[in-house]
Write an enzyme that holds these catalytic residues in place. Structure first.
Site, PDB file in Angstrom:
ATOM      1  N   ASP A 292      44.920  39.921  37.066  1.00  6.39           N
ATOM      2  CA  ASP A 292      44.896  41.239  36.447  1.00  6.39           C
ATOM      3  C   ASP A 292      46.337  41.742  36.368  1.00  6.39           C
ATOM      4  O   ASP A 292      47.267  40.941  36.299  1.00  6.39           O
ATOM      5  CB  ASP A 292      43.995  42.188  37.238  1.00  6.39           C
ATOM      6  CG  ASP A 292      43.297  43.218  36.350  1.00  6.39           C
ATOM      7  OD1 ASP A 292      44.003  43.875  35.553  1.00  6.39           O
ATOM      8  OD2 ASP A 292      42.071  43.370  36.433  1.00  6.39           O
ATOM      9  N   HIS A 327      48.923  41.941  32.651  1.00 10.67           N
ATOM     10  CA  HIS A 327      50.009  42.785  32.139  1.00 10.67           C
ATOM     11  C   HIS A 327      51.153  42.803  33.146  1.00 10.67           C
ATOM     12  O   HIS A 327      50.927  42.681  34.352  1.00 10.67           O
ATOM     13  CB  HIS A 327      49.524  44.217  31.909  1.00 10.67           C
ATOM     14  CG  HIS A 327      48.357  44.324  30.979  1.00 10.67           C
ATOM     15  ND1 HIS A 327      47.123  44.799  31.386  1.00 10.67           N
ATOM     16  CD2 HIS A 327      48.226  43.995  29.677  1.00 10.67           C
ATOM     17  CE1 HIS A 327      46.287  44.779  30.358  1.00 10.67           C
ATOM     18  NE2 HIS A 327      46.920  44.283  29.309  1.00 10.67           N
TER      19      HIS A 327
END
Length: 477
Positions: A292, A327
């Site tokens: 994540d 990200h």
């Protein structure tokens, strides 16, 4: 004459220090014109760095803490013996020592059937070859503790490593922290919706935190490591894997150094580092490899973030990191208390990163995002290099808690290709994004170079978003 020449520089540092002090005591932040936001704002950054020094026990080569091997408390590194009683005894011993305790975990596999709850003035050193192997059984992480889940406060299963209201704590060394929960907690993702919605409802209704109970029979996953309302923290060197949820959650903390951490944490929602309502934080030299977000800066959700006790996440330096995962740096979407003074510098990529900088909010959140500086970074293949949106997930379209997003400055960034877009800016009619600049941003290929809506005062200077044009223009024949 020499002293007169130094006066402008002196005033710059004084102004930056005043801005930093004012923000921490609740005085309104200086405007972009006052802080010189069109540049790197080196004075503000250096003022922030000057007050971040982490755990006092780690500031000197030789610590004055007492050292003790975990084996002296009955632990065995055979991967089978439950070492939780040994860690509990060591922490209890530390509370009796005036200067705390430096707990040394040597090479071996140390099985821990339940959480390690820290005390102040404790250093946990995991030496090379040492692995903390936690139990995967959810019931081992009861009774519940006061915590936060996706920006809302509650009581829940204990994080595997947890500390509340502490100071001078450190986790150091070259060993491994293994959540070991591949077959249990990740499966809760598909079962969490009812509890997730209940907690958000309690947040909006301002239900007392003491009544927000999510232990046995509920499915909100705990964090691997959480320090809550703590200060003077150093987390350095260790390898992190197989987390039940977020890996390192810094909740309402102050004066923190995260340095040299290494990750292979690709289970569900394995964010790397989540600072939430935390200030004065240095994140540097991290090798991310997460399922994540690498760094996700948060500041409370909705009503909990608007509460008088809430505070912004601010004064955060992220530098010399290697991004790999979903990200690179995210701000939001839980950011209702505000986020400001974030510097991302000299970072690059170690693999695929979907977005380099992702700022996400919606009309439910309120708050602000400002004074964000993103400098001298390199990326390979991304979906979007920069994505700033006030309409995240389509939530809150009929609400009126708009976020003020402004004073964001990017310079000297390269990217090989963006499969969707190089830069996307999405404000709202009620609160446009404003005062945002991109200088010397070069993207080799991009399906869309630049797309924006509801924006004001956007600067693109010396940017090539999808290739360059060489030579003179063609002439009519």
């Amino acid at each position: 004459m020499k002293h007169l020449l130094l006066l402008p520089l002196l005033f710059m540092h004084l102004a930056a220090a005043l801005a930093l002090s004012n923000q921490q005591t609740g005085t309104p932040a200086l405007s972009s014109q006052q802080t010189g936001a069109t540049g790197d704002n080196l004075s503000l950054r250096d003022s922030i760095l000057s007050i971040i020094n982490g755990a006092p026990s780690q500031r000197h080569a030789i610590s004055d803490q007492r050292k003790a091997l975990i084996t002296s408390f009955g632990a065995k590194g055979d991967g089978k013996t439950d070492c939780k009683p040994a860690f509990d005894k060591a922490i209890k011993r530390a509370r009796r020592y005036m200067r705390g305790l430096h707990i040394v975990v040597p090479e071996g596999k140390w099985y821990v059937k339940g959480p390690i709850h820290f005390a102040s003035d404790v250093t946990l050193e995991l030496q090379r070859g040492a692995t903390l192997l936690f139990s995967p059984n959810p019931e081992d992480y009861l009774p519940m503790v006061e915590t936060s889940w996706e920006g809302s406060f509650c009581y829940n299963y204990s994080p595997f490593i947890y500390g509340k209201g502490l100071q001078n704590v450190a986790i150091i060394g070259e060993g491994t922290i293994d959540g070991n929960c591949m077959q249990t907690f990740p499966k809760w993702k598909t079962m969490q919706k009812a509890d997730q919605q209940l907690l958000r409802q309690q947040d909006h209704q301002e239900t007392p935190v003491s009544q927000r109970l999510f232990g046995k029979g509920h499915y909100l996953r705990p964090q691997l490591m959480q320090f809550y309302n703590c200060k003077d923290i150093t987390i350095s060197g260790v390898f992190i894997t197989n987390s039940p949820f977020w890996c390192v959650h810094l909740l309402c903390c102050e004066n923190v150094i995260c340095r040299g951490l290494r990750y292979d944490a690709k289970l569900v929602n394995n964010d790397g580092i989540d600072p939430e309502m935390t200030r004065n934080l240095l994140i540097e030299n991290i090798d991310f490899n997460n399922g994540d977000d690498n760094v996700a800066i948060k500041a409370g959700r909705d009503n909990d973030g608007w509460h008088s006790s809430a505070r912004p996440s601010e004064n955060i330096i992220i530098r010399n990191c290697h991004f790999k995962g979903l990200h690179g740096v995210v701000i939001g979407s839980e950011m209702s208390a505000g986020v400001r003074n974030v510097f991302v510098e000299d970072c690059d990529y170690a693999g695929y990163v979907k977005r380099g900088l992702y700022i996400k909010t919606n009309p439910n959140r309120g708050g602000f995002v400002n004074n964000i500086y993103f400098n001298r970074c390199k990326f390979g293949e991304v979906e979007d290099l920069f994505y700033i949106t006030s309409m995240y997930a389509g939530e809150g379209a009929d609400d009126h808690h708009f976020t003020d997003v402004h004073n964001i400055h990017v310079s000297d960034v390269t990217c090989q290709s963006a499969s969707a877009a190089a830069i996307v800016l999405q404000g709202t009619e009620a609160k446009p994004l404003h005062d945002i600049s991109f200088r010397n941003v070069n993207v080799g290929k991009a399906a869309i170079g630049y797309a924006s809506m509801n924006t004001l005062d956007i600067i693109l200077q010396n940017c090539n978003l999808g290739g360059t044009v060489q030579g003179a223009p063609s002439q009519a024949k």
